[in-house]
Design an enzyme around this catalytic site. Sequence first.
Site, PDB file in Angstrom:
ATOM      1  N   ASP A  18      -4.246  10.383  -0.794  1.00  0.00           N
ATOM      2  CA  ASP A  18      -3.833  11.772  -0.632  1.00  0.00           C
ATOM      3  C   ASP A  18      -3.905  12.546  -1.943  1.00  0.00           C
ATOM      4  O   ASP A  18      -4.108  13.756  -1.946  1.00  0.00           O
ATOM      5  CB  ASP A  18      -2.421  11.844  -0.046  1.00  0.00           C
ATOM      6  CG  ASP A  18      -2.453  11.520   1.435  1.00  0.00           C
ATOM      7  OD1 ASP A  18      -2.469  10.327   1.789  1.00  0.00           O
ATOM      8  OD2 ASP A  18      -2.527  12.476   2.238  1.00  0.00           O
ATOM      9  N   GLN A  54       0.139   5.805  12.570  1.00  0.00           N
ATOM     10  CA  GLN A  54      -1.234   6.332  12.532  1.00  0.00           C
ATOM     11  C   GLN A  54      -2.268   5.215  12.672  1.00  0.00           C
ATOM     12  O   GLN A  54      -3.374   5.446  13.138  1.00  0.00           O
ATOM     13  CB  GLN A  54      -1.490   7.091  11.219  1.00  0.00           C
ATOM     14  CG  GLN A  54      -0.757   8.413  11.091  1.00  0.00           C
ATOM     15  CD  GLN A  54       0.568   8.267  10.364  1.00  0.00           C
ATOM     16  OE1 GLN A  54       1.134   7.179  10.287  1.00  0.00           O
ATOM     17  NE2 GLN A  54       1.070   9.365   9.834  1.00  0.00           N
TER      18      GLN A  54
END
Lengths: 347, 347
Positions: free
Chosen positions: A237, A196
């Site tokens: 997260d 990513q």
Amino acid sequence: MTAAVFRWVDPPAGPAIELLDQTRLPRAEVVVTCADVPSLIDAIARLAVRGAPLLGIAGAFGVALAAARGDDVAAAAEAISAARPTAVNLAWGAGLALDAYLRARPAGDFLAAGKRPYEAALEQARAIADADRLACRQMAGHGLALVPEGARILTHCNTGALVTAGEGTAFGLVMAAHRAGRLAMLWIDETRPLLQGARLTAYEASLAGLPHRVLADCAAASLMAAGQVDLVAVGADRIAADGSVANKIGTYSLAVLARHHRVPFLVVAPMSTVDFCTKDGRSIVIEERAPDEVTSLAGQPIAPAGSGAYNPAFDVTPPELVTAIVTERGVAHPVTPGSLRVLGADA
Amino acid sequence: MTAAVFRWVDPPAGPAIELLDQTRLPRAEVVVTCADVPSLIDAIARLAVRGAPLLGIAGAFGVALAAARGDDVAAAAEAISAARPTAVNLAWGAGLALDAYLRARPAGDFLAAGKRPYEAALEQARAIADADRLACRQMAGHGLALVPEGARILTHCNTGALVTAGEGTAFGLVMAAHRAGRLAMLWIDETRPLLQGARLTAYEASLAGLPHRVLADCAAASLMAAGQVDLVAVGADRIAADGSVANKIGTYSLAVLARHHRVPFLVVAPMSTVDFCTKDGRSIVIEERAPDEVTSLAGQPIAPAGSGAYNPAFDVTPPELVTAIVTERGVAHPVTPGSLRVLGADA
């Protein structure tokens, strides 16, 4: 980017959600249309749409989609929430939209005003996106005070406009530092296994014209030892009540390395990422993903057929390794249950 | 492996060196024939042949090849030594073979016995390979005392039969632990950017039937935090007189992480890797390789075209982070200039 990252499509063309398939970037900008909840869940599971804040938005719009289609909305909210276990925002967004829908359904204001109940869920979803856009600006504002002149910032994974309704969490701070003339270099961990960093953060950095270079994750330590990193900034997260931070695998590694090299380690995340119901790091469920994410790349095997892999999607960084958590409500520093509670007090 | 890793071919088919192209493993076993020094240097530069001990052997055989061809042997030795800057073994092997050649040339024993001078270089090269084979066994013997029962060993890069004349340095120790019934798991860092762990160490582990799993380099920290690593064992490309260890990029990262988690960190390397002429870590020249090793994979770009990369091939671990250096002459522990000098005293 020419295509929108995430877009609601009203009837009669919809109801549907259009999203930019992040697994195809930076090579192609492919838009995926999700006309029902299973296709949205598939997009979430295979990471076509990803990143904690955007998952919150996707969860809410997914519930609106179920409502607009006349599906079992509570079941849809539950299925969406379970699509990935670690990012708390997903269940949070789905839950808020479900609440709005359930409140509107009986005979409430929306019906009186000639609206259908799904529109209550949709308004809630739009409100979450609007709030996220504002939160990005506020986080960048609070965080900027912690960025020195000529900063060389190291980041991990992707935390920009691809995963928020604004400029991003950690990446939003980097953008603010750039505009303030303080960014000398953005070092981008490639972020294996799914890259990513190399694929998405380098793409956003290129679009924004930031000075940047990509590195293998395992090269970050030597960069720190060479005195080339002034600050590490990452997203999150899920943040537990004690300040433990679950984030992309490799984040904890950076936190240990930053401590060893006395480099400040910042987590930039909206309050929706803080889960006061999760007591500590040990209570966070870590998603283990398929071994072939590690043992193959772009469909080609890179390890022998019989070799398995250890592939957790996230790791947990204990609060004592986090210099500060930057939220839209202010900065928790030092990171303690108390400093987080103060920020969350009247949320 | 069905093909030999490295093989000298005598005239009349030669003189030539055949080597297994390690860039093609594990997908294909391709043998490259180097009939002259430039083709060997090319194989070294593009990592078709690699790893400190094997580079020592390759350097010596390369000088024998130049001598057998009637090339300028001193110039060939210098060119081979410069093919890669960090592993000291390359220049060491080439230098020994050059010495043997120069001593034999005037009118020495070799000529008297009807041999040609190149055969002196060749005998020296074969002696280096034989000594390396023995050193592998001795390192494994010394190191085994440091491996506990049920050991879960984490390694980085590739240090086995592909890079030595024996079973390897760190990997040779792992093999000895396996035979002694002490190996519960070999954790293999994939070792970005060139994936020597996933491609080569997993390949050797599969062939040997070792319990093993591959992981993204940045996942090692969470594995250590979970108590799943009892020992880290790596090789070395150059060890300075103060015990600083240059090895594959990512090694230093593991050493910092191992210290944080109180996991012993072993370096397994033959004395030919110790360079008493290099005073300390700062004096070690680190090879910086092409950015596209990071920004592309298997020929495919993984980052945007305009994004550069930081790509050092090695990093340097200071002696205070190394629990012990295991050599064929014994174990340096703690790692100090003194403990290394004692091992090297009558070398």
